[in-house]
Design a protein around this motif. Structure first.
Motif, PDB file in Angstrom:
ATOM      1  N   THR A   1       0.855  -1.173   0.000  1.00  0.00           N
ATOM      2  CA  THR A   1       0.000   0.000   0.000  1.00  0.00           C
ATOM      3  C   THR A   1       0.895   1.228   0.000  1.00  0.00           C
ATOM      4  O   THR A   1       1.822   1.316   0.788  1.00  0.00           O
TER       5      THR A   1
ATOM      6  N   GLY B   1       0.983   5.303   0.376  1.00  0.00           N
ATOM      7  CA  GLY B   1       0.209   6.432   0.865  1.00  0.00           C
ATOM      8  C   GLY B   1       0.624   7.747   0.236  1.00  0.00           C
ATOM      9  O   GLY B   1       1.234   7.793  -0.830  1.00  0.00           O
ATOM     10  N   ALA B   2       0.322   8.818   0.928  1.00  0.00           N
ATOM     11  CA  ALA B   2       0.544  10.170   0.423  1.00  0.00           C
ATOM     12  C   ALA B   2       2.015  10.491   0.192  1.00  0.00           C
ATOM     13  O   ALA B   2       2.331  11.402  -0.575  1.00  0.00           O
TER      14      ALA B   2
ATOM     15  N   CYS C   1       3.123  10.984  -3.359  1.00  0.00           N
ATOM     16  CA  CYS C   1       2.651  12.127  -4.146  1.00  0.00           C
ATOM     17  C   CYS C   1       3.815  12.991  -4.617  1.00  0.00           C
ATOM     18  O   CYS C   1       4.784  13.197  -3.891  1.00  0.00           O
TER      19      CYS C   1
ATOM     20  N   PRO D   1      -0.489   4.261  -6.887  1.00  0.00           N
ATOM     21  CA  PRO D   1      -0.777   5.065  -8.087  1.00  0.00           C
ATOM     22  C   PRO D   1      -0.479   4.337  -9.402  1.00  0.00           C
ATOM     23  O   PRO D   1       0.506   4.593 -10.062  1.00  0.00           O
TER      24      PRO D   1
ATOM     25  N   TRP E   1      -2.585  10.015 -11.079  1.00  0.00           N
ATOM     26  CA  TRP E   1      -3.379   9.258 -10.124  1.00  0.00           C
ATOM     27  C   TRP E   1      -3.491  10.141  -8.894  1.00  0.00           C
ATOM     28  O   TRP E   1      -2.541  10.828  -8.527  1.00  0.00           O
TER      29      TRP E   1
ATOM     30  N   TYR F   1      -4.461  10.685  -4.760  1.00  0.00           N
ATOM     31  CA  TYR F   1      -4.621  10.047  -3.463  1.00  0.00           C
ATOM     32  C   TYR F   1      -5.867  10.638  -2.828  1.00  0.00           C
ATOM     33  O   TYR F   1      -6.001  11.864  -2.708  1.00  0.00           O
ATOM     34  N   SER F   2      -6.806   9.788  -2.452  1.00  0.00           N
ATOM     35  CA  SER F   2      -8.142  10.232  -2.064  1.00  0.00           C
ATOM     36  C   SER F   2      -8.677   9.466  -0.871  1.00  0.00           C
ATOM     37  O   SER F   2      -8.226   8.371  -0.559  1.00  0.00           O
TER      38      SER F   2
ATOM     39  N   TRP G   1      -8.868   5.167   2.385  1.00  0.00           N
ATOM     40  CA  TRP G   1      -7.911   5.913   1.573  1.00  0.00           C
ATOM     41  C   TRP G   1      -7.447   5.051   0.409  1.00  0.00           C
ATOM     42  O   TRP G   1      -7.331   3.835   0.534  1.00  0.00           O
TER      43      TRP G   1
ATOM     44  N   TRP H   1      -5.956   5.270  -4.137  1.00  0.00           N
ATOM     45  CA  TRP H   1      -5.581   5.998  -5.353  1.00  0.00           C
ATOM     46  C   TRP H   1      -6.616   5.768  -6.442  1.00  0.00           C
ATOM     47  O   TRP H   1      -7.074   4.651  -6.654  1.00  0.00           O
TER      48      TRP H   1
END
Length: 124
Positions: free
Chosen positions: A33, A35-36, A39, A64, A91, A93-94, A108, A110
């Motif tokens: 996984t 995460g942010a 980004c 992503p 992609w 991150y949401s 959470w 992508w």
């Protein structure tokens, strides 16, 4: 040889015998996984909906890209909050805000940016 070294040696040998390729799996595996921290650009926190124009059913992914595992499939007009993104095409991150898909609110992941109805998107 210490017990720790013996366990490592046995584990390594077993891994090679029973499918050593798994030890060389891509970082984009379903188990990983991202995460942010992945980004590369920020997006001002926006609450948006998944697009209804193309009747898309975007997957909420663990990273992503299509090579990452899916946490589930969103439905057209589901609501997500986007925070940042990566790539071109991007992609994002949401966090899931509201969905009829069965994905738990607050999850959470992508989403491919082309599956989002951005405020300036004429197709919504």
């Amino acid at each position: 040889m210490s017990i720790k070294h013996k366990l490592v040696a046995v584990g390594t040998a077993a891994g090679l015998i029973f499918g050593g390729g798994a030890a060389m799996a891509s970082s984009a595996s379903a188990a990983s996984t991202v995460g942010a921290k992945a980004c590369t650009f920020n997006i001002p926190n926006q609450t948006v909906k998944t697009s209804t124009y193309y009747n898309t059913h975007p997957k909420l992914r663990t990273g992503p890209g299509k090579g990452y595992g899916s946490k589930g499939t969103l439905r057209p007009a589901d609501t997500v909050r986007v925070y940042c993104g990566k790539g071109n095409p991007a992609w994002v991150y949401s966090k899931v805000v509201k969905t009829k898909s069965g994905i738990k609110t607050g999850t959470w992941g992508w989403i491919y940016s082309g599956s989002i109805a951005w405020p300036t998107d004429p197709h919504g």
